[in-house]
Design a protein around this motif. Structure first.
Motif, mmCIF file in Angstrom:
data_model
loop_
_atom_site.group_PDB
_atom_site.id
_atom_site.type_symbol
_atom_site.label_atom_id
_atom_site.label_comp_id
_atom_site.label_asym_id
_atom_site.label_seq_id
_atom_site.Cartn_x
_atom_site.Cartn_y
_atom_site.Cartn_z
ATOM 1 N N ALA A 84 -12.388 -5.830 -12.260
ATOM 2 C CA ALA A 84 -11.653 -6.911 -12.934
ATOM 3 C C ALA A 84 -10.573 -6.390 -13.872
ATOM 4 C CB ALA A 84 -12.618 -7.806 -13.693
ATOM 5 N N LYS A 85 -10.613 -5.106 -14.212
ATOM 6 C CA LYS A 85 -9.654 -4.528 -15.159
ATOM 7 C C LYS A 85 -8.510 -3.788 -14.487
ATOM 8 C CE LYS A 85 -13.197 -3.809 -18.690
ATOM 9 N NZ LYS A 85 -13.861 -2.826 -19.560
ATOM 10 N N LEU A 86 -8.548 -3.667 -13.173
ATOM 11 C CA LEU A 86 -7.607 -2.788 -12.485
ATOM 12 C C LEU A 86 -6.275 -3.464 -12.192
ATOM 13 C CD1 LEU A 86 -10.077 -1.097 -9.989
ATOM 14 C CD2 LEU A 86 -9.189 -0.162 -12.137
ATOM 15 N N CYS A 87 -5.224 -2.661 -12.271
ATOM 16 C CA CYS A 87 -3.881 -3.100 -11.906
ATOM 17 C C CYS A 87 -3.543 -2.447 -10.565
ATOM 18 C CB CYS A 87 -2.881 -2.687 -12.978
ATOM 19 S SG CYS A 87 -1.196 -3.169 -12.596
ATOM 20 N N TRP A 88 -3.524 -3.243 -9.504
ATOM 21 C CA TRP A 88 -3.287 -2.727 -8.161
ATOM 22 C C TRP A 88 -1.799 -2.711 -7.848
ATOM 23 C CZ3 TRP A 88 -7.216 -0.706 -5.284
ATOM 24 C CH2 TRP A 88 -8.516 -0.967 -5.732
ATOM 25 N N THR A 89 -1.353 -1.662 -7.223
ATOM 26 C CA THR A 89 0.061 -1.502 -6.868
ATOM 27 C C THR A 89 0.158 -1.005 -5.434
ATOM 28 O OG1 THR A 89 0.110 0.792 -7.650
ATOM 29 C CG2 THR A 89 0.682 -0.919 -9.255
ATOM 30 N N ARG A 90 1.379 -0.987 -4.921
ATOM 31 C CA ARG A 90 1.621 -0.418 -3.602
ATOM 32 C C ARG A 90 1.967 1.058 -3.745
ATOM 33 N NH1 ARG A 90 3.617 -5.769 -3.216
ATOM 34 N NH2 ARG A 90 2.294 -6.923 -1.757
ATOM 35 N N ARG A 91 2.028 1.745 -2.643
ATOM 36 C CA ARG A 91 2.235 3.189 -2.698
ATOM 37 C C ARG A 91 3.585 3.526 -3.325
ATOM 38 N NH1 ARG A 91 4.498 6.492 1.812
ATOM 39 N NH2 ARG A 91 5.927 5.161 2.956
ATOM 40 N N PRO A 92 3.645 4.640 -4.038
ATOM 41 C CA PRO A 92 4.918 5.064 -4.630
ATOM 42 C C PRO A 92 5.960 5.304 -3.543
ATOM 43 C CG PRO A 92 3.085 6.361 -5.497
ATOM 44 C CD PRO A 92 2.544 5.554 -4.359
ATOM 45 N N ASN A 93 7.188 5.004 -3.855
ATOM 46 C CA ASN A 93 8.307 5.228 -2.931
ATOM 47 C C ASN A 93 8.150 4.473 -1.615
ATOM 48 O OD1 ASN A 93 9.365 7.135 -4.828
ATOM 49 N ND2 ASN A 93 7.915 8.638 -4.026
ATOM 50 N N GLY A 94 7.474 3.330 -1.667
ATOM 51 C CA GLY A 94 7.251 2.565 -0.451
ATOM 52 C C GLY A 94 8.145 1.350 -0.313
ATOM 53 N N ASP A 95 9.300 1.390 -0.956
ATOM 54 C CA ASP A 95 10.200 0.235 -0.936
ATOM 55 C C ASP A 95 10.620 -0.156 0.474
ATOM 56 O OD1 ASP A 95 10.035 0.280 -3.668
ATOM 57 O OD2 ASP A 95 11.960 1.295 -3.970
ATOM 58 N N SER A 99 6.645 -5.370 5.764
ATOM 59 C CA SER A 99 5.844 -6.354 5.031
ATOM 60 C C SER A 99 4.379 -6.326 5.463
ATOM 61 C CB SER A 99 6.424 -7.759 5.210
ATOM 62 O OG SER A 99 6.474 -8.098 6.581
ATOM 63 N N GLU A 100 4.125 -5.980 6.729
ATOM 64 C CA GLU A 100 2.741 -5.909 7.202
ATOM 65 C C GLU A 100 1.979 -4.818 6.461
ATOM 66 O OE1 GLU A 100 0.186 -5.524 11.354
ATOM 67 O OE2 GLU A 100 2.316 -5.037 11.352
ATOM 68 N N PHE A 101 2.571 -3.631 6.372
ATOM 69 C CA PHE A 101 1.879 -2.551 5.659
ATOM 70 C C PHE A 101 1.737 -2.873 4.172
ATOM 71 C CE2 PHE A 101 1.946 1.528 3.308
ATOM 72 C CZ PHE A 101 0.687 1.968 3.695
ATOM 73 N N LYS A 102 2.748 -3.483 3.584
ATOM 74 C CA LYS A 102 2.659 -3.833 2.158
ATOM 75 C C LYS A 102 1.462 -4.736 1.879
ATOM 76 C CE LYS A 102 7.510 -3.252 0.884
ATOM 77 N NZ LYS A 102 8.747 -3.911 0.421
ATOM 78 N N ALA A 103 1.112 -5.576 2.849
ATOM 79 C CA ALA A 103 -0.026 -6.482 2.673
ATOM 80 C C ALA A 103 -1.361 -5.820 2.985
ATOM 81 C CB ALA A 103 0.149 -7.711 3.558
ATOM 82 N N GLN A 104 -1.336 -4.605 3.550
ATOM 83 C CA GLN A 104 -2.560 -3.983 4.044
ATOM 84 C C GLN A 104 -3.053 -2.813 3.203
ATOM 85 O OE1 GLN A 104 -1.224 -3.195 8.064
ATOM 86 N NE2 GLN A 104 -2.328 -4.980 8.833
ATOM 87 N N HIS A 105 -2.385 -2.507 2.108
ATOM 88 C CA HIS A 105 -2.870 -1.404 1.276
ATOM 89 C C HIS A 105 -2.684 -1.725 -0.196
ATOM 90 C CE1 HIS A 105 1.349 -0.313 0.653
ATOM 91 N NE2 HIS A 105 0.941 0.516 -0.288
ATOM 92 N N ALA A 106 -3.507 -1.083 -1.019
ATOM 93 C CA ALA A 106 -3.392 -1.228 -2.467
ATOM 94 C C ALA A 106 -3.971 0.018 -3.131
ATOM 95 C CB ALA A 106 -4.136 -2.473 -2.953
#
Length: 197
Positions: A84-95, A99-106
């Motif tokens: 509940a305390k975690l801040c989830w982000t996408r991979r670094p340099n993944g701009d 969109s499919e991969f962006k939705a499939q990892h954290a």
């Protein structure tokens, strides 16, 4: 500032799982550096918790890991306490990721720059992947150890894919190209880096 019980539990459980993983001497040397450094507490930071679409796959992965015995279940429980305390982000340099991969990892950084404990000497974090997802080839200068909490496949350079057992480890030396992928199950892993470069 004193570490929270939940954060200390996570660090201790990660250390115990890597110690029980069958890691090579070279990997254990890096782990010893990381967890020796972790004995000193860094600045505690209560950031704004955040979830991403891939976080929907965290609970199934935790439930599966909790069914295991010993260090795997202990680390799963420790992640559950922190979730509940975690801040989830996408991979670094993944701009430029689709969109499919962006939705499939954290990824969630627990210890390190912008983590729950801010420091520059070590990083400890969590990755979750949806089923049938390939995390692309990447490399970085800090040496790294992953603790695998789910069935998964891993590759270094152009070597064949291999599957560490649940409770196993992956050791990435500095700047080696590496990637991972999930199968029909969600991938859940904790990563530990020596340094923040």
């Amino acid at each position: 500032m004193k570490r929270t019980y939940e954060l200390q539990l996570f660090i201790d459980a990660t250390q115990a799982m890597i110690a029980a993983s069958g890691a090579t001497e070279a990997a254990l040397i890096v782990a010893d550096r990381i967890f020796s450094a972790a004995q000193l507490t860094g600045e505690q930071h209560a950031h704004q918790a955040n979830q991403l679409p891939a976080c929907a796959f965290l609970q199934p992965a935790l439930a599966s890991a909790s069914a295991d015995l010993g260090p795997v279940a202990d680390l799963a429980a420790a992640i559950e306490h922190l979730a509940a305390k975690l801040c989830w982000t996408r991979r670094p340099n993944g701009d430029k990721d689709n969109s499919e991969f962006k939705a499939q990892h954290a990824n969630a950084l627990v210890v390190g720059p912008q983590g729950l404990e801010i420091r520059s000497d070590i990083q400890i974090g969590i990755t979750v992947l949806a089923p049938h997802t390939h995390y692309p080839d990447h490399h970085h200068s800090p040496e790294e150890i992953y603790a695998a909490l789910s069935p998964s496949q891993w590759r270094q350079n152009a070597d064949p894919w291999h599957s560490p057992w649940v409770g196993g480890y992956v050791h990435n030396v500095p700047n080696i190209v590496h990637s991972m992928r999930s199968n029909e199950d969600s991938l859940l892993a904790v990563w530990c880096l020596w340094g923040s470069g």
